[in-house]
Design a protein around this motif. Structure first.
Motif, PDB file in Angstrom:
ATOM      1  N   HIS A  68     -31.308  21.156   6.284  1.00 51.73           N
ATOM      2  CA  HIS A  68     -30.456  20.193   6.994  1.00 51.73           C
ATOM      3  C   HIS A  68     -29.391  19.634   6.054  1.00 51.73           C
ATOM      4  N   GLN A  69     -29.805  19.274   4.836  1.00 53.84           N
ATOM      5  CA  GLN A  69     -28.844  18.761   3.853  1.00 53.84           C
ATOM      6  C   GLN A  69     -27.790  19.821   3.525  1.00 53.84           C
ATOM      7  N   GLU A  70     -28.236  21.068   3.383  1.00 52.71           N
ATOM      8  CA  GLU A  70     -27.309  22.165   3.104  1.00 52.71           C
ATOM      9  C   GLU A  70     -26.336  22.350   4.268  1.00 52.71           C
ATOM     10  N   GLN A  71     -26.836  22.240   5.484  1.00 50.60           N
ATOM     11  CA  GLN A  71     -25.987  22.365   6.662  1.00 50.60           C
ATOM     12  C   GLN A  71     -24.948  21.240   6.691  1.00 50.60           C
ATOM     13  N   LEU A  72     -25.374  20.021   6.390  1.00 50.38           N
ATOM     14  CA  LEU A  72     -24.429  18.897   6.358  1.00 50.38           C
ATOM     15  C   LEU A  72     -23.349  19.128   5.296  1.00 50.38           C
ATOM     16  N   THR A  73     -23.761  19.626   4.137  1.00 50.60           N
ATOM     17  CA  THR A  73     -22.795  19.918   3.072  1.00 50.60           C
ATOM     18  C   THR A  73     -21.812  20.979   3.532  1.00 50.60           C
ATOM     19  N   LEU A  74     -22.316  22.030   4.161  1.00 50.25           N
ATOM     20  CA  LEU A  74     -21.431  23.094   4.655  1.00 50.25           C
ATOM     21  C   LEU A  74     -20.469  22.564   5.715  1.00 50.25           C
ATOM     22  N   MET A  75     -20.968  21.697   6.583  1.00 53.99           N
ATOM     23  CA  MET A  75     -20.103  21.134   7.624  1.00 53.99           C
ATOM     24  C   MET A  75     -19.011  20.254   7.010  1.00 53.99           C
ATOM     25  N   ARG A  76     -19.379  19.473   5.969  1.00 48.07           N
ATOM     26  CA  ARG A  76     -18.364  18.658   5.283  1.00 48.07           C
ATOM     27  C   ARG A  76     -17.330  19.544   4.603  1.00 48.07           C
ATOM     28  N   ASP A  77     -17.811  20.611   3.946  1.00 48.70           N
ATOM     29  CA  ASP A  77     -16.893  21.535   3.280  1.00 48.70           C
ATOM     30  C   ASP A  77     -15.966  22.218   4.283  1.00 48.70           C
ATOM     31  N   LEU A  78     -16.520  22.597   5.427  1.00 48.95           N
ATOM     32  CA  LEU A  78     -15.711  23.231   6.466  1.00 48.95           C
ATOM     33  C   LEU A  78     -14.646  22.269   6.989  1.00 48.95           C
ATOM     34  N   GLU A  79     -15.035  21.033   7.224  1.00 46.91           N
ATOM     35  CA  GLU A  79     -14.070  20.032   7.710  1.00 46.91           C
ATOM     36  C   GLU A  79     -12.972  19.794   6.677  1.00 46.91           C
ATOM     37  N   THR A  80     -13.356  19.740   5.403  1.00 48.64           N
ATOM     38  CA  THR A  80     -12.368  19.578   4.334  1.00 48.64           C
ATOM     39  C   THR A  80     -11.408  20.756   4.331  1.00 48.64           C
ATOM     40  N   ALA A  81     -11.948  21.968   4.458  1.00 50.93           N
ATOM     41  CA  ALA A  81     -11.097  23.167   4.478  1.00 50.93           C
ATOM     42  C   ALA A  81     -10.173  23.155   5.694  1.00 50.93           C
ATOM     43  N   ARG A  82     -10.689  22.715   6.845  1.00 51.94           N
ATOM     44  CA  ARG A  82      -9.846  22.638   8.049  1.00 51.94           C
ATOM     45  C   ARG A  82      -8.699  21.650   7.849  1.00 51.94           C
ATOM     46  N   LEU A  83      -9.007  20.489   7.268  1.00 52.17           N
ATOM     47  CA  LEU A  83      -7.959  19.499   7.029  1.00 52.17           C
ATOM     48  C   LEU A  83      -6.912  20.020   6.042  1.00 52.17           C
ATOM     49  N   GLU A  84      -7.393  20.660   4.970  1.00 55.76           N
ATOM     50  CA  GLU A  84      -6.461  21.232   3.996  1.00 55.76           C
ATOM     51  C   GLU A  84      -5.600  22.304   4.649  1.00 55.76           C
ATOM     52  N   GLY A  85      -6.215  23.124   5.503  1.00 54.88           N
ATOM     53  CA  GLY A  85      -5.466  24.157   6.220  1.00 54.88           C
ATOM     54  C   GLY A  85      -4.415  23.551   7.142  1.00 54.88           C
ATOM     55  N   ALA A  86      -4.771  22.474   7.822  1.00 53.99           N
ATOM     56  CA  ALA A  86      -3.810  21.809   8.713  1.00 53.99           C
ATOM     57  C   ALA A  86      -2.643  21.238   7.912  1.00 53.99           C
ATOM     58  N   HIS A  87      -2.948  20.619   6.764  1.00 56.64           N
ATOM     59  CA  HIS A  87      -1.871  20.096   5.910  1.00 56.64           C
ATOM     60  C   HIS A  87      -0.994  21.234   5.405  1.00 56.64           C
ATOM     61  N   TRP A  88      -1.627  22.326   4.990  1.00 55.12           N
ATOM     62  CA  TRP A  88      -0.873  23.464   4.477  1.00 55.12           C
ATOM     63  C   TRP A  88       0.040  24.025   5.560  1.00 55.12           C
TER      64      TRP A  88
END
Length: 175
Positions: A68-88
């Motif tokens: 569960h902790q790993e899943q939460l970390t992956l979801m946070r990383d994915l959201e960060t990547a999505r935001l960075e992609g949107a900014h890019w």
């Protein structure tokens, strides 16, 4: 948690189970000293199964929590990547607008017709003459003739020179 801590944690967990079973065996021997070894083992079967089941449940709960902790970390990383992609994409949209304006201005300087402009843009996007003919619903031969006209007006030797004309400055290393 590092590997050494996990190993020690498992060791102490197994040690606790063995100690608990040894304690139960000792209690059985003290309560009924005349019991044989087989009788003691039979008396310990039920508590042993219970202890093993509890240990299994604890292990599975720990594993589930880690996943569960790993899943939460992956979801946070994915959201960060999505935001960075949107900014890019937003940043690139502005840059591409400027590039598009510059390409249009160069096409004006070369005095390209509307058809030549479209063909030049499709060539810059990497489409072949055959693909451009399909997109424009015309013959490949017509596209080749219009491409030759573009190269002549731009004083370029061919498709590679056309691409290089616009991309050369974009691909220079940053100073």
């Amino acid at each position: 948690m590092n590997t050494a801590s996990k190993t020690w944690g498992r060791f102490w967990g197994v040690a606790a189970i063995v100690a608990g079973l040894a304690g139960l065996m000792t209690i059985e021997i003290i309560e009924e000293p005349d019991m044989g070894f087989r009788d003691i083992l039979m008396e310990l079967a039920e508590p042993t199964l219970i202890v093993l089941a509890v240990a299994g449940v604890v292990h599975l709960l720990g594993r589930m929590n880690r996943q569960h902790q790993e899943q939460l970390t992956l979801m946070r990383d994915l959201e960060t990547a999505r935001l960075e992609g949107a900014h890019w994409r937003a940043d690139m949209r502005e840059l591409l607008k400027g590039l598009s304006t510059a390409i249009d201005a160069q096409f004006d300087r070369w005095e390209l017709t509307a058809a030549e402009r479209e063909i030049a843009l499709l060539m810059l996007k990497g489409l072949s003459h055959k693909e451009i003919a399909v997109v424009r619903n015309t013959h490949e031969r017509t596209i080749r003739q219009q491409a030759q006209s573009i190269y002549a007006k731009a004083n370029l030797s061919g498709r590679a020179a056309l691409s290089a004309f616009f991309l050369e400055d974009l691909l220079l290393p940053r100073s």
